[in-house]
Structure formats: C-alpha cells, structure tokens
Design a protein around this motif. Structure first.
Motif, mmCIF file in Angstrom:
data_model
loop_
_atom_site.group_PDB
_atom_site.id
_atom_site.type_symbol
_atom_site.label_atom_id
_atom_site.label_comp_id
_atom_site.label_asym_id
_atom_site.label_seq_id
_atom_site.Cartn_x
_atom_site.Cartn_y
_atom_site.Cartn_z
ATOM 1 N N LEU A 48 0.898 -1.263 -0.341
ATOM 2 C CA LEU A 48 -0.062 -0.243 0.180
ATOM 3 C C LEU A 48 0.736 1.399 -0.155
ATOM 4 N N GLY A 49 1.828 0.758 0.556
ATOM 5 C CA GLY A 49 3.327 2.266 0.576
ATOM 6 C C GLY A 49 3.435 2.627 -0.520
ATOM 7 N N GLY A 50 3.114 1.665 -1.517
ATOM 8 C CA GLY A 50 3.572 2.174 -3.218
ATOM 9 C C GLY A 50 2.637 2.652 -4.044
ATOM 10 N N ASP A 51 1.380 2.964 -4.075
ATOM 11 C CA ASP A 51 0.408 3.216 -4.143
ATOM 12 C C ASP A 51 0.593 4.585 -4.681
ATOM 13 N N PRO A 52 0.250 4.621 -6.021
ATOM 14 C CA PRO A 52 0.242 6.070 -7.416
ATOM 15 C C PRO A 52 0.109 6.726 -6.433
ATOM 16 N N LEU A 53 -0.914 6.618 -6.096
ATOM 17 C CA LEU A 53 -1.524 7.655 -5.747
ATOM 18 C C LEU A 53 -1.587 8.535 -3.790
ATOM 19 N N THR A 54 -0.622 7.982 -3.536
ATOM 20 C CA THR A 54 -0.123 8.268 -2.521
ATOM 21 C C THR A 54 1.345 9.122 -3.160
ATOM 22 N N ALA A 55 1.139 9.906 -3.773
ATOM 23 C CA ALA A 55 2.231 11.122 -4.177
ATOM 24 C C ALA A 55 0.900 11.822 -4.348
ATOM 25 N N TRP A 56 0.288 12.266 -3.630
ATOM 26 C CA TRP A 56 -0.623 13.139 -3.699
ATOM 27 C C TRP A 56 -0.718 13.626 -2.009
ATOM 28 N N ASP A 57 -1.025 14.359 -1.121
ATOM 29 C CA ASP A 57 -1.170 14.622 -0.306
ATOM 30 C C ASP A 57 -2.738 15.121 0.224
ATOM 31 N N LEU A 58 -3.387 13.751 -0.118
ATOM 32 C CA LEU A 58 -5.408 13.959 -0.199
ATOM 33 C C LEU A 58 -5.721 14.594 0.558
ATOM 34 N N ASP A 59 -5.516 14.987 1.533
ATOM 35 C CA ASP A 59 -5.982 15.187 3.030
ATOM 36 C C ASP A 59 -5.533 17.189 2.504
ATOM 37 N N ALA A 60 -4.674 17.041 2.579
ATOM 38 C CA ALA A 60 -3.894 19.042 2.046
ATOM 39 C C ALA A 60 -4.868 19.283 1.543
ATOM 40 N N LEU A 61 -5.163 18.511 0.257
ATOM 41 C CA LEU A 61 -6.076 19.455 -1.128
ATOM 42 C C LEU A 61 -7.159 19.232 -1.063
ATOM 43 N N ARG A 62 -7.980 17.851 0.075
ATOM 44 C CA ARG A 62 -9.500 18.702 0.006
ATOM 45 C C ARG A 62 -8.945 19.467 0.972
ATOM 46 N N ALA A 63 -8.872 19.693 1.723
ATOM 47 C CA ALA A 63 -8.538 21.022 3.024
ATOM 48 C C ALA A 63 -8.683 22.556 2.194
ATOM 49 N N ARG A 64 -8.060 22.862 0.913
ATOM 50 C CA ARG A 64 -7.276 22.984 -0.020
ATOM 51 C C ARG A 64 -8.939 23.814 -0.751
ATOM 52 N N TYR A 65 -9.415 23.099 -1.039
ATOM 53 C CA TYR A 65 -10.387 22.860 -1.635
ATOM 54 C C TYR A 65 -11.535 23.640 -0.957
ATOM 55 N N ASP A 66 -11.876 23.148 0.702
ATOM 56 C CA ASP A 66 -12.416 23.468 1.600
ATOM 57 C C ASP A 66 -12.631 25.046 1.657
ATOM 58 N N ALA A 67 -11.348 25.547 2.001
ATOM 59 C CA ALA A 67 -10.876 26.510 2.175
ATOM 60 C C ALA A 67 -11.188 27.674 1.220
ATOM 61 N N LEU A 68 -11.706 27.142 -0.037
ATOM 62 C CA LEU A 68 -11.555 28.285 -1.029
ATOM 63 C C LEU A 68 -12.694 28.262 -0.855
ATOM 64 N N ILE A 69 -13.627 27.186 -0.881
ATOM 65 C CA ILE A 69 -15.016 27.707 -0.335
ATOM 66 C C ILE A 69 -15.743 28.282 1.265
ATOM 67 N N ASP A 70 -14.617 28.108 1.837
ATOM 68 C CA ASP A 70 -15.450 28.847 2.558
ATOM 69 C C ASP A 70 -15.090 30.246 2.576
ATOM 70 N N GLU A 71 -13.941 30.714 2.123
ATOM 71 C CA GLU A 71 -13.546 32.155 1.695
ATOM 72 C C GLU A 71 -14.554 32.288 1.132
ATOM 73 N N TYR A 72 -15.118 32.499 -0.170
ATOM 74 C CA TYR A 72 -15.527 32.414 -1.224
ATOM 75 C C TYR A 72 -16.857 32.345 -0.908
ATOM 76 N N SER A 73 -18.077 31.665 -0.059
ATOM 77 C CA SER A 73 -19.318 31.667 -0.371
ATOM 78 C C SER A 73 -19.906 32.888 0.410
ATOM 79 N N PRO A 74 -19.521 34.075 1.068
ATOM 80 C CA PRO A 74 -20.287 34.307 1.237
ATOM 81 C C PRO A 74 -20.163 36.161 0.567
ATOM 82 N N VAL A 75 -18.860 35.572 -0.509
ATOM 83 C CA VAL A 75 -19.202 36.831 -1.617
ATOM 84 C C VAL A 75 -20.307 36.448 -2.604
#
Length: 301
Positions: free
Chosen positions: A182-209
């Motif tokens: 599992l440690g060699g799963d190609p998907l682990t090349a991306w930090d999915l938790d950090a990526l999700r947090a970035r998407y969520d941050a954009l939604i949280d910041e711009y929804s009030p706009v």
C-alpha cells in the motif's frame, strides 16, 4: 513535440505576491488580444488598486520590459507599454489551462503513466526544469526519480525528455499489481488531506462573496480585487491536482463544488471588475479604456 507553456504564477491580490505576476494577470484578464499600448501611468494606477506603490509599480513595468513581456514605446513625454507576442502566448496558454481545470472528467483506464529518470545531482538546473515540466503535465513524485500521472501522457513526457536531452530515463504505462504494498500506491504521491483542505478553504472563503454579490453589496473596486484573488486561489489547483480520477478519491470530494463556486463568481464579477479597470485607465486615456474587455470561465483563447 511542442514545449509546455511558460505559465506565470498568478498573484495574491494584497498579500505580498509579485507585482509582475499581478500585472500579467490583470492584462490577461482584461487586455488579452489587444495590440494597443497602455499609458504607463494607467498601469501604475491599476497596480495601485492592489496596494502597490508607484515606485514598485514603475519598477515592475521596467522589469517586465527587460524580460521581453512588455514592449515600451514613447509619444512625446508619455510612455506606453503593450504586451509582447511572447507574453500574449504565455497568457493564452495559461488562462486556457486554468479556467478549464475541473470542467470535465474522462473515465479512468486504470493505468498510470510512469516516468523513471536519473539526473546527476550536479545538474540541478536540469533536474529542476524536468520536475517543473512534469508537474505541469500532472505528474507527482512517488519516489526519488519516479513520477506518476493517472492520465495518458506518454507523448508529452517523451517529448519533454527529448527536448531536455535526458536519455537516462524510461516512460511506462502500468497498472498496480494485486498485492502490491500500500505504501507504493501511486495515489500516495498526492497529499489528499491537504488537497481537500485547500478546496474546502476556497469554498469557505468565497461562499460569503456569493451572498454579498446577490445582495448587490460589492462595488467595482472590490470586485476587481476579489476576482483577482479568486483567480489566484484557483490557479494553484492545476499544479496540485492533475484531475485525479473520482474513482480513486474519497467521497464526497470537494473539487466539483469548488469549481462551481469559482466559475459562478469569476463570471458574475467580470462586468463589475471590467468597469473598474475602465474607470482607472479612463483617467488617462478614454479611447484606450474603451478597449478593455474581460472574459469568463468559458474563455477559449
């Protein structure tokens, strides 16, 4: 094989981003395709909308001119700048790439494109150039010298390797074998938790706009600043997420919601922001200001 386009990083509107990148963004959003030159004083004033001082703004114009991205001309005692052909190509490729990100998703084949290479440590510039181009093509580093992409990119990456003169490399199309660690799963090349947090941050910041825009409480000056900041935020995602297939991702995944919000606000703020650019440039040349045109998320170059 055509080289990957040179794409300028886009600015944070008021948080210390490069004034050069900021000006290129503004020209790409409101002046792309226009051969007419703009008064230098108008460009200085436009940067001033983002808190850039006159001294810094004039230095920015000079530096972009030296880099070949702006062409300088003079009429009497007045100085003008226009986008160079090179800058126009950079902006066209970059804008198309950014606004199209996340618009569609092709069914995933189950295969990965794998680039394996060895570049000596002393050739740091070459290593950096290769890694930059790999990132642009949607690859991420799985192990040292092993980069993976979930899409078919064989022609593109072999072209890059040829262009850079790198022969100690191979390109594979492969599936993960059953029982692979599992440690060699190609998907682990991306930090999915950090990526999700970035998407969520954009939604949280711009929804009030979105709410404030519906209430009619955003004026032209704020629209210009907010729209540019939104473009900056969205611009970062293509380098972080190569359009990872939904079948590989934990659900619900916020990319579609974030894109929906981006396109809604980018389009809805366009006219207000365009009006502000016209107001600023019109102080110096009304005929030139009349040429200002924005574009929406359906931009096609």
């Amino acid at each position: 094989m055509a080289a990957a386009p040179e794409v300028p990083a886009l600015p944070r509107s008021q948080s210390g981003g490069s004034p050069q990148h900021l000006l290129l963004t503004l020209l790409g959003d409101y002046w792309y395709g226009q051969p007419a030159p703009l008064p230098s004083a108008a460009l200085v004033a436009l940067l001033g909308e983002f808190g850039i001082t006159e001294i810094s703004a004039r230095a920015t114009l000079s530096r972009l001119s030296r880099r070949g991205l702006l062409t300088l001309s003079r009429v009497g005692r007045n100085t003008y700048y226009a986008l160079s052909g090179r800058a126009a190509r950079v902006l066209e490729d970059g804008l198309r790439h950014i606004v199209a990100f996340g618009a569609t998703e092709q069914p995933w084949s189950g295969s990965w494109t794998v680039a394996v290479f060895s570049v000596p440590e002393e050739q740091r510039d070459l290593r950096h150039a290769l890694r930059t181009r790999l990132s642009w093509l949607g690859f991420a580093s799985l192990f040292d010298g092993v980069w993976v992409c979930p899409h078919e990119r064989v022609a593109e990456i072999t072209g890059v390797l040829s262009e850079l003169g790198i022969d100690s490399a191979t390109v594979l199309r492969a599936e993960v074998a059953e029982g692979s660690p599992l440690g060699g799963d190609p998907l682990t090349a991306w930090d999915l938790d950090a990526l999700r947090a970035r998407y969520d941050a954009l939604i949280d910041e711009y929804s009030p706009v979105r709410t404030r825009l519906a209430e009619g409480s955003i004026g032209t000056a704020e629209a210009l600043v907010v729209r540019t900041a939104l473009m900056d935020a969205w611009n970062r995602f293509p380098g972080l997420d190569p359009g990872l297939p939904s079948v590989l991702l934990p659900q619900p995944w916020p990319r579609a919601r974030a894109r929906e919000l981006f396109t809604e606000l980018y389009d809805a703020l366009a006219l207000l922001a365009e009006q502000r650019v016209k107001q600023v440039i019109g102080r110096y040349d009304r005929d030139v200001a009349a040429l200002v045109r924005g574009h929406g998320s359906d931009y096609a170059g």
